[in-house]
Enzyme design. Structure first.
Site, PDB file in Angstrom:
ATOM      1  CB  THR A   1      -0.906   0.026   1.240  1.00 48.18           C
ATOM      2  OG1 THR A   1      -0.082  -0.017   2.418  1.00 48.18           O
ATOM      3  CG2 THR A   1      -1.863  -1.157   1.230  1.00 48.18           C
ATOM      4  NE  ARG A   2       7.385   1.537  -0.257  1.00 40.71           N
ATOM      5  CZ  ARG A   2       8.138   1.914  -1.296  1.00 40.71           C
ATOM      6  NH1 ARG A   2       8.399   3.187  -1.505  1.00 40.71           N
ATOM      7  NH2 ARG A   2       8.624   1.013  -2.128  1.00 40.71           N
TER       8      ARG A   2
END
Length: 428
Positions: free
Chosen positions: A3-4
């Site tokens: 999710t970065r």
């Protein structure tokens, strides 16, 4: 899933109008995305480019540069120009974090328009106190292969050496003259707040008499392209009308006896410089700062000319627009040869000593590893500059050392003494 957000996310945001960070925060808060599917994302509009501005030295393998940001001015945010930054003037760039200063994101109706904005924005940065990759970025953005597009990860492997050659090209005479004028104007009190600087450098005003100033072209020195004559002081005469007359081998070389350059003008506190150089008019920027934390450099001057339009330079997009010079402290004499009997190996950047490969009294050959330094997840092997004998070791494994710290002292070996050869501390 990861999710970065990627560091290039502003490029997506600029061409779609979508705020990805806002979406990420909404999802983290348990809210729904404002779109139902990928097809709901607006189609790309125009062209965006991101340049990462780093405190690093391209001439030394892009090693990080640490220190105080004595000057930090960014291009103003406007239509098509965005700057994301986490630093401020007076802050420290340390060895403990990534040395990125800011992200510059530009947008244009097409690639050509975006590149013009990128070139202009890079020219309007001012960074002093640490070295940066600004001019390397500017040269890269103007390279024909980059302008054409279709750039791959092999771009620097193919074009990097040529870009570094341009970066290392010694500054034109007019640029050197303007930088010297700015330093002297500060010294002579023609710009407010310059008094303390010259208590460090030992330079003094001598009225109309000839004096000297040593101006070091930082990129040329780091790149090994500074002419030998540039290591000599520049002869300076102050004229009655306030102008400075520069002459001597330190400016023109051995063949330049009898030549001179006369500069007159005005410099304000913010760095605006209006000057006449042998009849050529310049309106440029000259930022003179004091290196209070590094006794090796009494002062630093960043000389910037919009578009790089100086006598002896190229003009147009992608051309160099700024040069960095330092004024060394007269009392500081860096050992650069073993011919005099000794030399030192110093830390090229702050870091941790992770290995010492020699002991006192050991004989080493040119290129032999002496100390291994770790900084910012990279290892630097510091090698012997020439055949020598290890004299004293001033560091220990596990020790944190500052930039410029003397780590090992070397004495000339028998072969070196016989030949009178020269060498200096190097990093391999």
């Amino acid at each position: 899933m990861n999710t970065r957000l990627q560091v290039e996310h502003p490029v997506t945001e600029e061409i779609t109008g979508v705020d990805l960070v806002e979406w990420q925060l909404k999802v983290a808060a348990g809210q729904a995305l404002p779109i139902a599917s990928q097809e709901d994302i607006p189609p790309p509009n125009g062209h965006a480019i991101e340049a990462r501005v780093y405190a690093e030295n391209p001439n030394r393998g892009f090693l990080p540069s640490t220190g105080t940001l004595l000057r930090h001015r960014e291009p103003s945010s406007r239509e098509g120009v965005r700057v994301d930054t986490g630093v401020r003037e007076g802050g420290e760039v340390t060895m403990y974090y990534d040395p990125m200063i800011s992200k510059l994101i530009v947008w244009g109706e097409d690639r050509a328009a975006a590149l013009r904005r990128l070139d202009d924005a890079l020219a309007n940065y001012e960074i002093a106190g640490v070295q940066s990759n600004l001019q390397f970025l500017k040269l890269t953005a103007g390279h024909p292969a980059f302008v054409a597009g279709g750039v791959s990860t092999g771009f620097l492997d193919e074009h990097g050496p040529g870009l570094l050659d341009k970066l290392r090209k010694p500054a034109p005479l007019d640029v050197r003259a303007l930088a010297a004028f700015a330093v002297l104007a500060k010294e002579d009190g023609r710009v407010a707040g310059s008094g303390d600087l010259w208590q460090k450098t030992g330079f003094r005003s001598y009225g109309q008499a000839a004096a000297g100033i040593h101006l070091v072209d930082a990129d040329a020195v780091d790149g090994g392209t500074e002419p030998e004559h540039a290591q000599e002081p520049i002869r300076v005469v102050r004229e009655r009308n306030g102008a400075y007359r520069f002459s001597g081998a330190g400016f023109f070389g051995e063949q330049g006896e009898g030549q001179d350059i006369v500069v007159n003008g005005s410099l304000n506190e913010d760095g605006d410089l209006i000057a006449d150089v042998n009849g050529r008019q310049y309106h440029c920027r000259a930022v003179v700062t004091i290196h209070s934390t590094d006794v090796r450099e009494g002062a630093e001057v960043i000389l910037s000319i919009a578009g790089g339009a100086a006598e002896g330079t190229e003009d147009g997009n992608g051309c160099r627009s700024s040069w960095r010079f330092t004024v060394p402290v007269e009392e500081y004499k860096a050992a650069s040869s073993l011919g005099g009997g000794a030399a030192t190996i110093s830390a090229p950047m702050p870091g941790k000593v992770i290995a010492i490969k020699v002991g006192e009294g050991d004989s080493v050959s040119a290129g032999d590893p002496v100390v291994v330094l770790e900084a910012m997840k990279m290892e630097q092997v510091l090698a012997a500059p020439a055949n020598a004998v290890v004299g004293s070791i001033f560091c220990s494994e596990g020790e944190q050392v500052a930039d410029g710290t003397t780590l090992v002292a070397l004495a000339a070996g028998e072969e070196e003494e016989a030949s009178g050869g020269a060498g200096g501390a190097v990093a391999a």
